[in-house]
Motif scaffolding. Structure first.
Motif, PDB file in Angstrom:
ATOM      1  N   LEU A   1      48.879 -14.505  71.942  1.00 42.85           N
ATOM      2  CA  LEU A   1      49.859 -13.439  72.174  1.00 42.85           C
ATOM      3  C   LEU A   1      49.190 -12.076  72.373  1.00 42.85           C
ATOM      4  CD1 LEU A   1      52.573 -14.431  69.534  1.00 42.85           C
ATOM      5  CD2 LEU A   1      52.653 -14.782  72.004  1.00 42.85           C
ATOM      6  N   GLU A   2      47.852 -12.059  72.357  1.00 40.18           N
ATOM      7  CA  GLU A   2      47.053 -10.847  72.545  1.00 40.18           C
ATOM      8  C   GLU A   2      47.299  -9.800  71.465  1.00 40.18           C
ATOM      9  OE1 GLU A   2      47.908  -9.727  76.631  1.00 40.18           O
ATOM     10  OE2 GLU A   2      46.179 -10.890  77.309  1.00 40.18           O
ATOM     11  N   ILE A   3      47.683 -10.278  70.272  1.00 34.91           N
ATOM     12  CA  ILE A   3      47.807  -9.384  69.118  1.00 34.91           C
ATOM     13  C   ILE A   3      46.405  -9.050  68.614  1.00 34.91           C
ATOM     14  CG2 ILE A   3      48.640  -9.201  66.737  1.00 34.91           C
ATOM     15  CD1 ILE A   3      50.908 -11.177  67.585  1.00 34.91           C
ATOM     16  N   ILE A   4      45.511 -10.048  68.676  1.00 33.85           N
ATOM     17  CA  ILE A   4      44.108  -9.843  68.316  1.00 33.85           C
ATOM     18  C   ILE A   4      43.230 -10.260  69.481  1.00 33.85           C
ATOM     19  CG2 ILE A   4      44.426 -10.097  65.818  1.00 33.85           C
ATOM     20  CD1 ILE A   4      43.509 -13.010  66.070  1.00 33.85           C
ATOM     21  N   SER A   5      42.023  -9.713  69.530  1.00 35.08           N
ATOM     22  CA  SER A   5      41.096 -10.026  70.621  1.00 35.08           C
ATOM     23  C   SER A   5      40.462 -11.399  70.406  1.00 35.08           C
ATOM     24  CB  SER A   5      40.004  -8.962  70.692  1.00 35.08           C
ATOM     25  OG  SER A   5      39.167  -9.044  69.544  1.00 35.08           O
ATOM     26  N   VAL A   6      39.853 -11.906  71.457  1.00 34.02           N
ATOM     27  CA  VAL A   6      39.143 -13.185  71.379  1.00 34.02           C
ATOM     28  C   VAL A   6      38.002 -13.081  70.365  1.00 34.02           C
ATOM     29  CG1 VAL A   6      37.707 -14.818  72.676  1.00 34.02           C
ATOM     30  CG2 VAL A   6      39.742 -13.837  73.743  1.00 34.02           C
ATOM     31  N   LYS A   7      37.313 -11.937  70.366  1.00 31.86           N
ATOM     32  CA  LYS A   7      36.195 -11.720  69.444  1.00 31.86           C
ATOM     33  C   LYS A   7      36.667 -11.745  67.995  1.00 31.86           C
ATOM     34  CE  LYS A   7      32.483  -8.509  68.330  1.00 31.86           C
ATOM     35  NZ  LYS A   7      31.869  -7.183  68.604  1.00 31.86           N
TER      36      LYS A   7
ATOM     37  N   GLY B   1      37.598 -15.210  66.961  1.00 30.89           N
ATOM     38  CA  GLY B   1      36.416 -16.032  66.727  1.00 30.89           C
ATOM     39  C   GLY B   1      35.801 -15.779  65.360  1.00 30.89           C
ATOM     40  N   THR B   2      35.645 -14.505  65.010  1.00 32.12           N
ATOM     41  CA  THR B   2      35.074 -14.146  63.700  1.00 32.12           C
ATOM     42  C   THR B   2      35.975 -14.627  62.573  1.00 32.12           C
ATOM     43  OG1 THR B   2      34.068 -12.177  64.681  1.00 32.12           O
ATOM     44  CG2 THR B   2      34.238 -12.221  62.282  1.00 32.12           C
ATOM     45  N   TRP B   3      37.262 -14.396  62.735  1.00 32.93           N
ATOM     46  CA  TRP B   3      38.262 -14.769  61.732  1.00 32.93           C
ATOM     47  C   TRP B   3      38.262 -16.279  61.525  1.00 32.93           C
ATOM     48  CZ3 TRP B   3      43.482 -11.732  62.261  1.00 32.93           C
ATOM     49  CH2 TRP B   3      44.167 -11.746  61.041  1.00 32.93           C
TER      50      TRP B   3
END
Length: 200
Positions: free
Chosen positions: A133-139, A142-144
């Motif tokens: 949903l583009e609330i958070i970035s791909v990066k 990934g970290t999360w």
């Protein structure tokens, strides 16, 4: 906590909780009417149309970028609050499992660890949804996800070890039970033989 691995798992779960707290902080995505008014007045005062277009383009790009990153009030209610609660439940579950007297209630500990694993799987799903949903970035996703997977992997290892220990305890209990039954039967047979000899 118990051994070093259990402590390490709690530390990782605590780190996950802090990361989740930081990255679900609601951001203000609403555009203030006064800011819009100032911007429109600034554009209206410009004589150069190309300059006005440049200001509009830069501002629109900034607003678009701002609207995509972070949890709005709505997305926080839909996902962010749950993600915080799940992260807390993971940390609580690890402590709850560790506090179970294993030799007395091995199945209880395994059930607590299973709850941790289920919550970790659910949190991974939430992270995936928020990234889609583009609330958070791909990066960030990934970290999360990596932090969740670390906790999940260690918890799965803990569960497997606990299951093996529980099985060993069960085998030992069964052996002790069988030995007790055998000794009772042997005693009864010996007593019966004694009585039989006396009656001869």
């Amino acid at each position: 906590m118990g051994n070093g691995k259990d402590l390490q798992l709690a530390v990782k779960a605590r780190d996950l909780l802090i990361y989740t707290r930081r990255h679900t902080k609601p951001v203000n995505t609403d555009v203030d009417a006064r800011d819009v008014s100032k911007l429109l007045r600034r554009i209206a005062d410009m004589d150069d149309l190309s300059k006005a277009k440049e200001v509009c383009t830069v501002t629109a790009a900034a607003l678009k970028r701002r609207s995509k990153e972070g949890f709005s009030k709505v997305s926080y209610r839909d996902y962010g609050q749950d993600m915080r609660d799940i992260s807390k439940a993971i940390l609580r579950g690890i402590y709850a499992a560790n506090n179970v007297p294993f030799s007395l209630e091995p199945e209880h500990r395994i059930a607590e660890i299973d709850a941790v694993l289920n919550n970790a799987a659910l949190l991974l799903d939430y992270i995936s949804i928020c990234q889609e949903l583009e609330i958070i970035s791909v990066k960030t996703a990934g970290t999360w996800s990596s932090k969740v997977v670390d906790v999940k992997r260690m918890a799965a290892s803990w569960r497997n070890n606990s299951a093996q220990r529980a099985q060993a305890i069960q085998v030992q209990k069964q052996k002790e039970h069988d030995e007790h039954v055998a000794s009772v039967v042997l005693f009864a047979v010996e007593e019966a033989l004694k009585r039989a000899r006396k009656n001869k």
